[in-house]
Design a protein around this motif. Structure first.
Motif, PDB file in Angstrom:
ATOM      1  N   ALA A 183       1.998   9.115  -5.811  1.00 52.88           N
ATOM      2  CA  ALA A 183       2.301  10.474  -5.358  1.00 52.88           C
ATOM      3  C   ALA A 183       3.496  11.045  -6.113  1.00 52.88           C
ATOM      4  CB  ALA A 183       2.569  10.476  -3.853  1.00 52.88           C
ATOM      5  N   PHE A 184       4.492  10.196  -6.382  1.00 54.25           N
ATOM      6  CA  PHE A 184       5.642  10.630  -7.178  1.00 54.25           C
ATOM      7  C   PHE A 184       5.173  11.114  -8.538  1.00 54.25           C
ATOM      8  CE2 PHE A 184       9.058  10.125 -10.181  1.00 54.25           C
ATOM      9  CZ  PHE A 184      10.197  10.510  -9.491  1.00 54.25           C
ATOM     10  N   ILE A 222      -0.499   9.583   2.255  1.00 53.11           N
ATOM     11  CA  ILE A 222       0.058   8.249   2.488  1.00 53.11           C
ATOM     12  C   ILE A 222       1.370   8.074   1.725  1.00 53.11           C
ATOM     13  CG2 ILE A 222      -0.325   5.775   2.116  1.00 53.11           C
ATOM     14  CD1 ILE A 222      -3.321   6.356   2.573  1.00 53.11           C
ATOM     15  N   GLY A 223       1.433   8.587   0.503  1.00 56.67           N
ATOM     16  CA  GLY A 223       2.628   8.432  -0.332  1.00 56.67           C
ATOM     17  C   GLY A 223       3.552   9.621  -0.270  1.00 56.67           C
ATOM     18  N   PHE A 224       3.666  10.250   0.902  1.00 53.26           N
ATOM     19  CA  PHE A 224       4.481  11.458   1.028  1.00 53.26           C
ATOM     20  C   PHE A 224       5.936  11.226   0.658  1.00 53.26           C
ATOM     21  CE2 PHE A 224       4.915   9.320   5.031  1.00 53.26           C
ATOM     22  CZ  PHE A 224       6.193   9.608   5.480  1.00 53.26           C
ATOM     23  N   ILE A 225       6.443  10.029   0.848  1.00 50.11           N
ATOM     24  CA  ILE A 225       7.840   9.758   0.505  1.00 50.11           C
ATOM     25  C   ILE A 225       8.045   9.877  -1.009  1.00 50.11           C
ATOM     26  CG2 ILE A 225       9.627   7.974   0.454  1.00 50.11           C
ATOM     27  CD1 ILE A 225       8.688   7.089   3.174  1.00 50.11           C
ATOM     28  N   GLY A 226       7.101   9.392  -1.786  1.00 45.71           N
ATOM     29  CA  GLY A 226       7.197   9.522  -3.238  1.00 45.71           C
ATOM     30  C   GLY A 226       7.175  10.966  -3.683  1.00 45.71           C
ATOM     31  N   SER A 227       6.343  11.767  -3.033  1.00 50.57           N
ATOM     32  CA  SER A 227       6.279  13.184  -3.364  1.00 50.57           C
ATOM     33  C   SER A 227       7.597  13.887  -3.030  1.00 50.57           C
ATOM     34  CB  SER A 227       5.116  13.823  -2.598  1.00 50.57           C
ATOM     35  OG  SER A 227       4.924  15.134  -2.997  1.00 50.57           O
ATOM     36  N   LEU A 228       8.175  13.558  -1.886  1.00 50.80           N
ATOM     37  CA  LEU A 228       9.458  14.151  -1.507  1.00 50.80           C
ATOM     38  C   LEU A 228      10.583  13.704  -2.442  1.00 50.80           C
ATOM     39  CD1 LEU A 228       9.185  13.851   2.367  1.00 50.80           C
ATOM     40  CD2 LEU A 228       9.285  15.972   1.045  1.00 50.80           C
ATOM     41  N   LEU A 229      10.531  12.449  -2.872  1.00 47.41           N
ATOM     42  CA  LEU A 229      11.547  11.966  -3.804  1.00 47.41           C
ATOM     43  C   LEU A 229      11.416  12.636  -5.173  1.00 47.41           C
ATOM     44  CD1 LEU A 229      11.768   8.182  -2.894  1.00 47.41           C
ATOM     45  CD2 LEU A 229      13.409   9.999  -2.364  1.00 47.41           C
ATOM     46  N   ALA A 230      10.197  12.917  -5.605  1.00 45.96           N
ATOM     47  CA  ALA A 230      10.004  13.651  -6.860  1.00 45.96           C
ATOM     48  C   ALA A 230      10.592  15.057  -6.737  1.00 45.96           C
ATOM     49  CB  ALA A 230       8.524  13.728  -7.212  1.00 45.96           C
ATOM     50  N   TYR A 231      10.373  15.688  -5.597  1.00 48.05           N
ATOM     51  CA  TYR A 231      10.935  17.018  -5.362  1.00 48.05           C
ATOM     52  C   TYR A 231      12.462  16.954  -5.381  1.00 48.05           C
ATOM     53  CZ  TYR A 231      10.395  21.814  -3.760  1.00 48.05           C
ATOM     54  OH  TYR A 231      10.393  23.178  -3.682  1.00 48.05           O
ATOM     55  N   PHE A 232      13.023  15.914  -4.767  1.00 45.81           N
ATOM     56  CA  PHE A 232      14.478  15.747  -4.756  1.00 45.81           C
ATOM     57  C   PHE A 232      15.020  15.569  -6.177  1.00 45.81           C
ATOM     58  CE2 PHE A 232      17.871  12.503  -4.975  1.00 45.81           C
ATOM     59  CZ  PHE A 232      18.916  13.254  -4.459  1.00 45.81           C
ATOM     60  N   CYS A 233      14.416  14.670  -6.944  1.00 44.65           N
ATOM     61  CA  CYS A 233      14.900  14.403  -8.308  1.00 44.65           C
ATOM     62  C   CYS A 233      14.815  15.647  -9.179  1.00 44.65           C
ATOM     63  CB  CYS A 233      14.108  13.262  -8.934  1.00 44.65           C
ATOM     64  SG  CYS A 233      14.419  11.659  -8.180  1.00 44.65           S
ATOM     65  N   ARG A 234      13.721  16.400  -9.059  1.00 45.23           N
ATOM     66  CA  ARG A 234      13.563  17.601  -9.878  1.00 45.23           C
ATOM     67  C   ARG A 234      14.543  18.687  -9.453  1.00 45.23           C
ATOM     68  NH1 ARG A 234      11.015  17.492 -14.706  1.00 45.23           N
ATOM     69  NH2 ARG A 234      10.442  19.584 -15.298  1.00 45.23           N
ATOM     70  N   GLY A 291       0.816  -1.216   0.000  1.00 42.12           N
ATOM     71  CA  GLY A 291       0.000   0.000   0.000  1.00 42.12           C
ATOM     72  C   GLY A 291       0.848   1.262   0.000  1.00 42.12           C
ATOM     73  N   PHE A 292       1.866   1.287   0.861  1.00 40.13           N
ATOM     74  CA  PHE A 292       2.741   2.460   0.888  1.00 40.13           C
ATOM     75  C   PHE A 292       3.552   2.574  -0.396  1.00 40.13           C
ATOM     76  CE2 PHE A 292       2.030   2.758   5.482  1.00 40.13           C
ATOM     77  CZ  PHE A 292       1.878   4.128   5.590  1.00 40.13           C
ATOM     78  N   ALA A 293       3.969   1.451  -0.966  1.00 34.54           N
ATOM     79  CA  ALA A 293       4.740   1.496  -2.214  1.00 34.54           C
ATOM     80  C   ALA A 293       3.885   2.032  -3.358  1.00 34.54           C
ATOM     81  CB  ALA A 293       5.271   0.106  -2.552  1.00 34.54           C
ATOM     82  N   VAL A 294       2.658   1.549  -3.471  1.00 37.76           N
ATOM     83  CA  VAL A 294       1.767   2.012  -4.544  1.00 37.76           C
ATOM     84  C   VAL A 294       1.421   3.488  -4.349  1.00 37.76           C
ATOM     85  CG1 VAL A 294      -0.558   1.768  -5.490  1.00 37.76           C
ATOM     86  CG2 VAL A 294       0.839  -0.251  -5.097  1.00 37.76           C
TER      87      VAL A 294
END
Length: 184
Positions: free
Chosen positions: A98-99, A128-140, A90-93
């Motif tokens: 979110a990413f 729930i997917g806040f880590i994906g959102s933060l990783l997208a911010y990091f990559c960009r 669930g967290f991975a999806v």
């Protein structure tokens, strides 16, 4: 002296008629954490980008540690492997979705007509997917200020529209040309 007499407020950011000093054209929108430094890459733009990248990666790592503690709590509760797999999946999806949603937000503006029930359900997904959102911010942030490409394209289009409108309005439109006496 009252507050009303001290100074008059300037135009609203991004509003119509907002112009810079001396040129009267459109002004660039501000990007969170970057202001308008993205236009000319000045004012500590490089340091801000590095700070945004490091900060978002650190927050993603801290979030992963918190999720690890939550998963350990499930292990202590002995809920079984099936629930553990469901939680991780669930967290991975949600992180992947979110990413993608965050990344798309950097490329194009969200459709204002699409807001409503779908937007409220997406808020839970983003939470729930806040880590994906933060990783997208990091990559960009490694490439540019997040959303800079979209803002730059919008700003260039606004400048071009302004130049076309300004070029079409040469002269005084109120002044009428004198009629020749020959046609009377």
């Amino acid at each position: 002296m009252s507050d009303e007499q001290t100074s008059s407020p300037g135009p609203e950011p991004g509003g119509p008629g907002r112009g810079g000093p001396g040129h009267g054209g459109p002004e660039p929108e501000e990007i969170r954490f970057f202001g308008t430094t993205w236009v000319h890459h000045d004012g500590g733009y490089g340091l801000r980008r590095a700070g945004a990248a490091v900060g978002s990666l650190a927050l993603a790592a801290a979030g992963a540690v918190v999720l690890r503690f939550a998963f350990q709590g499930l292990e202590i509760a002995a809920v079984g492997p099936f629930v553990g797999i469901l939680v991780v999946a669930g967290f991975a999806v949600c992180s992947a979705l979110a990413f993608r949603r965050t990344w798309d937000g950097f490329v194009r503006r969200p459709d204002p007509g699409a807001r409503g029930a779908a937007d409220t359900s997406a808020q839970g997904l983003m939470l729930i997917g806040f880590i994906g959102s933060l990783l997208a911010y990091f990559c960009r942030s490694l490439v540019e200020a997040p959303g800079e490409k979209r803002y730059r394209a919008e700003y260039a289009a606004a400048r071009e529209r302004h130049e076309r409108r300004r070029g079409a309005r040469t002269g005084n439109p109120a002044a009428k040309k004198p009629r020749s006496k020959k046609g009377r």
